[in-house]
Write a protein that holds these residues in place. Sequence first.
Motif, PDB file in Angstrom:
ATOM      1  N   VAL A  45       0.784  -1.236   0.000  1.00 13.96           N
ATOM      2  CA  VAL A  45       0.000   0.000   0.000  1.00 13.96           C
ATOM      3  C   VAL A  45       0.819   1.291   0.000  1.00 13.96           C
ATOM      4  CG1 VAL A  45      -1.930  -1.102   1.162  1.00 13.96           C
ATOM      5  CG2 VAL A  45      -0.266   0.155   2.501  1.00 13.96           C
ATOM      6  N   HIS A  62      -3.926   1.720  -2.655  1.00 13.09           N
ATOM      7  CA  HIS A  62      -3.860   2.248  -1.290  1.00 13.09           C
ATOM      8  C   HIS A  62      -5.214   2.783  -0.845  1.00 13.09           C
ATOM      9  CE1 HIS A  62      -3.347   6.224  -3.296  1.00 13.09           C
ATOM     10  NE2 HIS A  62      -3.874   6.706  -2.196  1.00 13.09           N
ATOM     11  N   GLY A 119      -6.387  -0.335   0.608  1.00 13.38           N
ATOM     12  CA  GLY A 119      -5.422  -0.883   1.559  1.00 13.38           C
ATOM     13  C   GLY A 119      -5.297  -0.065   2.816  1.00 13.38           C
ATOM     14  N   ILE A 120      -5.538   1.243   2.722  1.00  9.83           N
ATOM     15  CA  ILE A 120      -5.362   2.094   3.893  1.00  9.83           C
ATOM     16  C   ILE A 120      -6.231   1.625   5.054  1.00  9.83           C
ATOM     17  CG2 ILE A 120      -7.060   3.776   3.056  1.00  9.83           C
ATOM     18  CD1 ILE A 120      -5.430   5.950   4.438  1.00  9.83           C
ATOM     19  N   LYS A 170      -0.844   5.835   5.697  1.00  7.77           N
ATOM     20  CA  LYS A 170      -1.371   4.469   5.594  1.00  7.77           C
ATOM     21  C   LYS A 170      -1.054   3.658   6.846  1.00  7.77           C
ATOM     22  CE  LYS A 170      -0.985   6.127   1.577  1.00  7.77           C
ATOM     23  NZ  LYS A 170       0.037   7.145   1.313  1.00  7.77           N
ATOM     24  N   LYS A 194      -0.173   1.217  -7.177  1.00 14.58           N
ATOM     25  CA  LYS A 194      -0.207   1.774  -5.833  1.00 14.58           C
ATOM     26  C   LYS A 194      -1.539   2.452  -5.539  1.00 14.58           C
ATOM     27  CE  LYS A 194       1.502   6.440  -6.629  1.00 14.58           C
ATOM     28  NZ  LYS A 194       2.332   7.491  -6.067  1.00 14.58           N
TER      29      LYS A 194
END
Lengths: 446, 241
Positions: free
Chosen positions: A51, B219, B222-223, A133, B216
Amino acid sequence: MSESVRIPFLSKDNSHMNLSFVPTEDRPKAAIEILGEMLKYKRSLKLYLDVCTHCGACAEQCHSYLGTKDPYNMPVARVDLVRRVYKKLFAPGHSIFRAWDGAKDIDQETIDLWYKYFYQCNQCRRCAVYCPKGIDTAEVTIAMRELLAHLGLVPKFHAGITKNMKLTGNNMGTPIPAILDGIEFLEEELKDETGLDIPIPVDKKGAEVLFNPSSSDLFTNTDGMMAVAKIFYKAGISWTLSSRITETANFGLFFHEPTLREHNRKLMEAGKELGVKRIVAGECGHGWRTWRMFTDTINGPLPFPVVHLFEEVLEYMKDGRIKFDKSKNPEIVTYHDPCNYSRGGNLIEQPREILRACVENFIEMTPTAQYSFCCGGGSGILMDEAMELRMALGQPKAESVRNTNAKILCAPCAICKAQLPTVMTYHKVDVTVKGLSDLMGRALIL
Amino acid sequence: MSVLFGWVLPYIVLIVFLGGMIHRMLAWTHIPVPFKLTVFPSPDTTCGAVADLAKEAIGFRSLWRGKKGLWFMSWLFHISLAFIIVGHFFGIGLLGQQFTMFGISAEESEHLSALMGTYAGVALVLGLLMLSIRRISSPTVRFISNFADYLALILLIGIAGSGMYMRLFAEIPYSVVQEYLVGLLTLHPIAPPNHPAFLFHFTMVELLLLYFPSSKLMHSCGIFFSRWLITRPHERQVILK
């Protein structure tokens, strides 16, 4: 291998951890296998490799980068050393996409770079506080050091400490008769100082509390150990040390999970054997994190709680069992948050509450609490061979302390206590480093 | 050309985008988390942790703690992007009539829709340009940048730029776009609006979505997974006294 990449301080014997050496030419292949395995059981590792957006928010927050100015010490660049191999071999998506993401084959130099840079990360987790993140580089460092250990790449210092722990139950490698001697000496010191018979019991069955100190408290930071004895004495608590394990610091956390588990199990068994009501952990940052956060996973629900010395002392203060006399500590005191207390183990307010009760002038440094910089010795980067690196890693902390003009720097963690005095001298900050126990001991009204 | 980009590709894109995204999220959930990784101070309850996550996702609190400049660029870009995505659904779906529900006339609603779209578009382009300049001009950020990092910016600038071009210089009626999209969704595709700016805009979006699951840009999903690891409430099994 390029000139700049050298592998220093390598241990030549890791047999006590059941680790063997993988020949140099086989390392890349073995590393791929281990990395693949790890990605199957560590969600954190896979997520963190997936991520990251390379935003660079972590760079300016890492004391390692600030102190060394080495671009590979930016957390993002450090993790990228693995990410590029991950992108090449494990990441989903077409190989062209992965190539755009910086995918790169693994070679001997990659492994050397891993060794070099993952042993320049203090696992302080400050980057996790600033990363949008929430990427915790320490997790990646822990995983990669474990991988390196399986290739036989362990620093001499770390290997030595785990060996000492295995043989004697403490990191200093002090045999039990010597420990008992030392304790006898401390009891005499206490008698001289206070005129009272303050015991430091060992292996006392049925005691209420098993106190697990940092082994350095028994020999180098003895004021701390004596202070703890005084506090228990004054509070009227029956307590004991265990001769089986006199060490809170758990170096397994840094690079070798089986060692972490074994150490943890040892303490649990000692507690069960002595039939104590609770275990009180002494001043050690990462040790506290392992007891607080990892014990449940490793040893299941425990028959007794593991609490920290500060929590225990706060209870005594609230019950009115002990009282402090502030005037005994008139100097300006500032508090250094050990990374694994603040970010790692939820001990932020407790030590401050105690400090306010036992010192007259307590001032905060900036940044502080969960934003605090690491001392630069975290994760066992304490070897004399790496002195230059250690001084660079400690530089941001030295500046924070300098700005407070404090005379005493309270750092309640064995690693911080070993690292900070040299850092402060090197960066010419005029301050004395003390544990919180030392200050409590001075202020305690007996 | 327009058959490929306007009729066939959209379906492939949709499958790759949704399928890829779900696949990657499932892959994450299937891996165990052996240890508690909470970074303190952390909330005590699940509600608190969800609130924490929301603050992070909406306000970018972690970036705010660090350099405010990066926070501003990043937040401006993301929040305007969110506005624009929602705006596309409502604007095209309801033909700009969405604000009549607040009791204003159809004409005013269309005007307001256009106005908000323009402002959000300007903010988006500004945010993107600032982020690009930062990535190119700072040596440290350049050091950590790969081609993929620039590519995401290029695609987004292309999309935002062509969108703004249509908004300011070559407006296409919402109804034409709506007709085309409804055709696609009901599996009765019709020819896309024959308008170079629109075709460019639409194709760039398709490329971005194709790339999305492998990039990417994941994210965005994914965050929530990675932040949960460090914010989830930590129940301590042993409580003092």
